[in-house]
Write a protein that holds these residues in place. Structure first.
Motif, short mmCIF file in Angstrom:
data_model
loop_
_atom_site.label_atom_id
_atom_site.label_comp_id
_atom_site.label_asym_id
_atom_site.label_seq_id
_atom_site.Cartn_x
_atom_site.Cartn_y
_atom_site.Cartn_z
N LEU A 14 0.83 -1.20 0.00
CA LEU A 14 0.00 0.00 0.00
C LEU A 14 0.87 1.26 0.00
O LEU A 14 0.61 2.20 -0.75
N ALA A 60 2.55 1.55 7.78
CA ALA A 60 3.50 0.57 8.34
C ALA A 60 2.77 -0.32 9.34
O ALA A 60 1.96 0.15 10.13
N VAL A 78 4.32 -3.34 17.32
CA VAL A 78 4.33 -2.63 16.03
C VAL A 78 2.96 -2.01 15.75
O VAL A 78 2.85 -0.82 15.43
N LYS A 130 -4.37 -4.57 15.64
CA LYS A 130 -4.81 -3.47 14.79
C LYS A 130 -5.93 -2.67 15.46
O LYS A 130 -6.00 -1.45 15.34
N ALA A 150 -9.43 -4.03 3.38
CA ALA A 150 -9.44 -5.50 3.43
C ALA A 150 -8.81 -6.12 2.19
O ALA A 150 -8.71 -5.47 1.15
N1 NAP Z 1 -2.53 -6.67 3.29
C1 NAP Z 1 -3.84 -6.69 3.53
O1 NAP Z 1 -4.59 -7.51 2.99
C2 NAP Z 1 -4.43 -5.68 4.49
C3 NAP Z 1 -5.80 -5.77 4.80
C4 NAP Z 1 -6.35 -4.83 5.67
C5 NAP Z 1 -5.56 -3.84 6.22
N2 NAP Z 1 -4.25 -3.78 5.92
C6 NAP Z 1 -3.43 -2.72 6.54
O2 NAP Z 1 -2.98 -1.86 5.50
C7 NAP Z 1 -1.67 -1.37 5.83
C8 NAP Z 1 -0.71 -1.67 4.68
O3 NAP Z 1 -0.65 -3.08 4.48
P1 NAP Z 1 0.36 -3.71 3.41
O4 NAP Z 1 -0.23 -4.99 2.96
O5 NAP Z 1 0.77 -2.68 2.43
O6 NAP Z 1 1.59 -4.04 4.37
P2 NAP Z 1 3.07 -4.50 3.99
O7 NAP Z 1 3.20 -4.71 2.52
O8 NAP Z 1 3.42 -5.61 4.91
O9 NAP Z 1 3.90 -3.20 4.36
C9 NAP Z 1 4.10 -2.81 5.68
C10 NAP Z 1 5.42 -2.08 5.77
O10 NAP Z 1 5.63 -1.71 7.15
C11 NAP Z 1 6.98 -1.99 7.48
N3 NAP Z 1 7.17 -2.19 8.91
C12 NAP Z 1 6.96 -3.33 9.62
N4 NAP Z 1 7.32 -3.17 10.90
C13 NAP Z 1 7.79 -1.90 11.02
C14 NAP Z 1 8.32 -1.15 12.09
N5 NAP Z 1 8.45 -1.68 13.32
N6 NAP Z 1 8.71 0.12 11.87
C15 NAP Z 1 8.60 0.68 10.62
N7 NAP Z 1 8.09 0.02 9.56
C16 NAP Z 1 7.69 -1.27 9.75
C17 NAP Z 1 7.28 -3.25 6.70
O11 NAP Z 1 8.67 -3.45 6.60
P3 NAP Z 1 9.24 -4.96 6.43
O12 NAP Z 1 8.58 -5.53 5.22
O13 NAP Z 1 10.71 -4.77 6.31
O14 NAP Z 1 8.82 -5.70 7.68
C18 NAP Z 1 6.61 -2.96 5.36
O15 NAP Z 1 7.45 -2.25 4.47
C19 NAP Z 1 -1.31 -2.01 7.17
O16 NAP Z 1 -1.64 -1.13 8.21
C20 NAP Z 1 -2.20 -3.23 7.25
O17 NAP Z 1 -2.47 -3.60 8.59
C21 NAP Z 1 -3.66 -4.67 5.07
#
Ligand code: NAP
Length: 298
Positions: A14, A60, A78, A130, A150
């Motif tokens: 994202l 993040a 986190v 979350k 989602a």
């Molecule tokens: N993916 C889904 O289906 C989904 C669904 C609903 C909501 N969301 C929410 O949408 C948002 C984006 O999701 P996404 O899928 O894009 O996530 P993602 O691809 O996993 O990206 C999250 C980023 O946050 C970084 N991160 C992790 N721990 C950290 C820390 N302690 N300090 C600083 N940065 C940190 C990660 O780095 P590393 O990769 O190096 O760990 C990664 O670059 C999140 O808040 C997630 O909860 C996601």
């Protein structure tokens, strides 16, 4: 130097699309683990003070749902403490904060689509962490936006659509080479709303332009199961992959997934600012735009 927008998690799926979308007409800074760890309050406050953003898009998170299940401490540090640190930093510099939350804050037992007024009851550590993040943001800030999204997919990072394309093409290759074809097994009893990251970026822009504050559901229109989602991917690509449906019991995971975590964008609709498209047309647009590169990279 001050920036308009700071995006955390800018190397995630994202975060990368948020940076791409907002960079067209804003000064944007992206940060991720390499720059600082959001668990570190002092570093977070210092980094936000230096960047002095008007708005923080907080993408993040520790998003490995099964990983969180065996690692509660890290998940809470986190997703809950990290969100609180970011909210405190935003309060300090007077920035608006957008926090991205999840459909997994619900238990999935309601049978219909959840609105923002429905009771949360997360069944997984990820969902609990979350939700704790949502509460931290609400406790610290008046000017915040929480977007529950989602089933994300996008051009970057790992996601369900890219995994299915990879498995589908593996099966096609096996068939061409005369090897045994094993059908893909995908669960057909969990329902939700698949969302393209670019749609979430566009919806974020609409919410910010509309000066909305508060908690909003922001998912694509319509629901499907993972099985239905998979079929739609292969239909859109016009490839003949054998897919069999199965139940969650036949495909157990460490973190129990909600059965129906479909969301209704009630508050965005009431505000006249719901621009999330139908999930299937969005998937088709995504695949039209990106499937060639994704297939090339297999
Ligand atoms: N993916 C889904 O289906 C989904 C669904 C609903 C909501 N969301 C929410 O949408 C948002 C984006 O999701 P996404 O899928 O894009 O996530 P993602 O691809 O996993 O990206 C999250 C980023 O946050 C970084 N991160 C992790 N721990 C950290 C820390 N302690 N300090 C600083 N940065 C940190 C990660 O780095 P590393 O990769 O190096 O760990 C990664 O670059 C999140 O808040 C997630 O909860 C996601």
């Amino acid at each position: 130097m001050a920036c308009d927008i700071l995006v955390t998690g800018c190397r995630g799926q994202l975060g990368r699309d948020l940076v791409a979308s907002f960079s067209a007409d804003h000064s944007v800074r992206g940060v991720d683990l390499e720059e600082f760890d959001i668990r570190d309050r002092a570093r977070t406050l210092e980094a936000i003070r230096k960047a002095d953003p008007g708005t923080v898009l907080h993408a993040a998170a520790y998003t490995d749902v099964d990983g969180c299940e065996g690692n509660r401490e890290l998940a809470m540090a986190v997703n809950a403490d990290g969100a609180e640190n970011m909210a405190l930093a935003c309060r300090k510099v007077g920035a608006r904060m957008v926090y991205y939350s999840t459909d997994y804050v619900f238990d999935g037992k309601a049978g219909g689509a959840y609105t923002e007024d429905d009771q949360t009851d997360p069944q997984t550590v990820y969902g609990q962490s979350k939700l704790a993040g949502e509460q931290a943001v609400q406790n610290v800030l008046d000017d915040y936006v929480i977007l529950r999204i989602a089933w994300l997919y996008g051009r970057h990072g790992r996601n369900f659509v890219k995994t299915m394309i990879k498995l589908g093409f593996q099966q096609l290759r096996n068939r061409q080479q005369g090897r045994k074809v094993t059908p893909l097994k995908v669960v057909d009893d969990q329902f939700g709303n698949p969302c393209w990251t670019m749609d979430i970026a566009r919806q974020t822009r609409a919410v910010l332009s509309g000066q909305l504050t508060g908690l909003f559901h922001a998912t694509s229109d319509g629901e499907t199961s993972w099985y239905g989602f998979t079929q739609a991917i292969f239909e859109a690509l016009d490839i003949d992959v054998v897919v069999k449906s199965c139940t969650s019991d036949e495909s157990p995971r460490p973190a129990p997934r909600p059965k129906r975590s479909t969301l209704s964008n009630q508050r965005l609709n009431e505000a006249g600012l719901n621009i999330m498209p139908d999930w299937r047309s969005s998937l088709e647009s995504f695949l039209r735009e990106h499937s060639k590169e994704i297939i090339r990279e297999l």
